[in-house]
Design an enzyme around this catalytic site. Structure first.
Site, short mmCIF file in Angstrom:
data_model
loop_
_atom_site.label_atom_id
_atom_site.label_comp_id
_atom_site.label_asym_id
_atom_site.label_seq_id
_atom_site.Cartn_x
_atom_site.Cartn_y
_atom_site.Cartn_z
N GLU B 66 0.82 -1.21 0.00
CA GLU B 66 0.00 0.00 0.00
C GLU B 66 0.85 1.26 0.00
O GLU B 66 1.94 1.29 0.58
CB GLU B 66 -0.90 0.02 1.24
CG GLU B 66 -1.91 -1.11 1.26
CD GLU B 66 -2.83 -1.04 2.47
OE1 GLU B 66 -3.91 -1.64 2.40
OE2 GLU B 66 -2.45 -0.41 3.48
N ASP B 237 -8.07 -4.42 11.93
CA ASP B 237 -7.62 -3.29 11.11
C ASP B 237 -7.58 -3.57 9.62
O ASP B 237 -6.95 -2.86 8.86
CB ASP B 237 -6.25 -2.81 11.60
CG ASP B 237 -5.19 -3.88 11.42
OD1 ASP B 237 -5.53 -5.01 11.05
OD2 ASP B 237 -4.01 -3.56 11.67
#
Lengths: 364, 364
Positions: B66, B237
């Protein structure tokens, strides 16, 4: 005592500007671009494989910062690049860039590199690779309109890959032409400094436009372009910045890297959104024709695409295998026990007298 | 001769893992997190200013890479972070990270830093900063369920910022608890290793869940949670990974960093998409209530957000002003004449006998 901090596995090869210049000089600028062009061509052949997500752009009043990621499923790369036209007023570069190559399987970066120089090389390598398919056979002469930072790289890439022997230079700023002449002298090309666009284009089979003007400019007028030429138009590369008279685009056949991006950033932003263009990878794969005859005007409306940066980082990484003084930096933490990140601090407390300032090493 | 290559302006401060650990150790882990929490709180107060574009994610069978960018209009940051659960089998980290801080006005990067360690610090600093507003007054005891890489940072941040004096540890793997006990011994906290979740929670005003289980887990059952506690739920998460019984979420008031992201990644992915939650910056600014009474259950459903990384890089950069042995790397090309990038190569040819292997220097 045995250190809990094992950095050897986390050392990341780093190619800075100085090492990049050193490496390319050792290989030879032209040979480096030929190798790079081969990698770009290989990756264009695998085009449908690549993640072509749009770049991320953070715009401000002064410019833009972009992140250009892509992946072929095996490697991941991204390039950081900014564009700040006013930077030159304070002695900074308008465009700077760096990039990272990562291994998709582990997610680990495996190379950090400057990409200001590398982008210049890949841009020229891409243009010449494209021209292999589109320029008239036996092209010997290239006109180069715009003699800025990209011009010498274009000239040498076309010499190496297309076999041109003459470059006709023109820039609105004679100092830019003078610089290019100086840099290209003794490189095996006949270099001709011209006083006008018309003079530069005279007798050229290939016309490269790489000007920096930030507006809808008309670097090439329709009347200046004869049948049969290949136009390598790489300066029109962002919204509001074009180089060609729209009528030239309508007379020729247009080739782009990636259509959705070229519609926004390329010279074709002047045209209707359904004006036909060909994504260049299709030419390489034989899915679309390249040059069809001697009269055709071909136009490469290049804006630069993430896949070319991917190829450049992959090529650079492979080149490094033959180099024995690559720097490494400890960008990635590698504790012995991944659950014990805090152990770094315990270890530090146990080794207070050791020198813990930054870790940089060389591998061979 | 005078070199055409002027690197002095292009040297980029670099904080590697070793230097990060050294710097944090010098400042003190707890004091570092307090300073960091203050920066995060300041930036949360300016929340509407920030670019909150979604992160870019490149997914593969093995994991995800990411890029998390943000900007406040003056500084730009991005973090590179991967998540590869199987990495531990081959001795690599599941999550590694690094990041860059840039000046928006010039587009130039001004700091490159490791962020594996820094992210652990900012995550704990964020949790404790949030708990300042949400935890019961005079909280003294925190239960910590999940004793992995984040646990010690959480314990010390809550000690420093909330003033807890007791941590009750539990992990399904006793070796993880043993590691945390060892790391936290002598740090001014009473450390109690527990044999069950129930035992850990007993008497705690704050319950932190930071487990690594990659599925819809129920680390906290509804029946285990008494009125009045603050739950700091940071292990849930990513999509498909949660920690809390959905009924706990319904009994309590939920606070998130950024709602669109929390709906996808947080524990609230279990709830209807219109279940009310409060973005935490509103509490800091007094636009929404934090803890309203002693019976209220408050839940911080933390997933980590780019603004916290921004704060962390900004804080680190300011810390460096007091450090005199920061490494610099030549990541950014800085030719004397921006139009003469090719001049690097001409200059190299003129200086063949000089040592041009990588450029690393220290500034002071």
């Amino acid at each position: 005592m045995k250190s809990a901090v094992e950095l050897k596995n986390s050392a990341l090869p780093f190619v800075g500007v100085d090492q990049m210049v050193d490496l390319v000089t050792t290989v030879g600028v032209e040979k480096f671009m030929r190798g790079l062009a081969n990698y770009i061509e290989e990756d264009f052949k695998r085009w449908p494989l690549f993640d072509k997500s749009p770049r991320y752009a953070s715009h401000s009043q002064e410019g833009v910062i972009e992140l250009m990621p892509t992946s072929d499923g095996s490697s991941f790369t991204f390039k950081y690049v900014n564009g700040h036209p006013k930077n030159t007023k304070v002695g900074l570069q308008t465009v700077t860039a760096f990039g990272v190559l990562s291994d998709v399987n582990s997610g680990y970066p495996i190379l950090l590199s400057e990409m200001t120089v590398l982008t210049a090389l890949r841009t020229a390598a891409t243009s010449a690779m494209v021209a292999k398919y589109l320029a008239p056979e036996d092209s010997t002469t290239m006109a180069m309109i715009g003699n800025g930072a990209q011009s010498e790289f274009q000239a040498l890439a076309f010499k190496e890959i297309i076999g041109i022997n003459t470059v006709r230079l023109y820039d609105i700023d004679p100092a830019a032409t003078e610089k290019a002449v100086k840099n290209l002298t003794g490189k095996g090309l006949e270099i001709i400094a011209c006083k006008s666009r018309e003079e530069a284009i005279n007798g050229a089979q290939i016309i490269t436009t790489c000007t920096a003007d930030k507006r809808y400019a008309t670097i090439l007028e329709d009347s200046m372009v004869s049948a049969g030429v290949h136009i390598n138009a790489i300066g029109g590369d962002c919204p509001g910045k074009t180089e060609l008279d729209g009528n030239i685009l309508k007379r020729g056949d247009i080739f782009v890297e990636y259509e959705p991006q070229a519609r926004i950033e390329g010279d074709i932003q002047q045209l209707d959104s359904d004006h036909p263009v060909t994504e260049f990878w299709q030419v390489i794969l034989g899915k679309a024709p390249g040059r069809k005859n001697r009269e055709q005007i071909t136009i490469f409306d290049g804006v630069g695409f993430s896949v070319e940066d991917f190829s450049a980082l992959r090529f650079l990484y492979d080149q490094l295998k033959a180099v024995n003084n690559i720097l490494e930096i400890d960008l990635i933490a590698q504790p012995n026990d991944p659950r014990n990140l805090f152990g770094f601090f315990e270890d530090k407390a146990d080794n207070k007298n050791e020198n813990f300032c930054g870790n940089v090493s060389q591998f061979g």
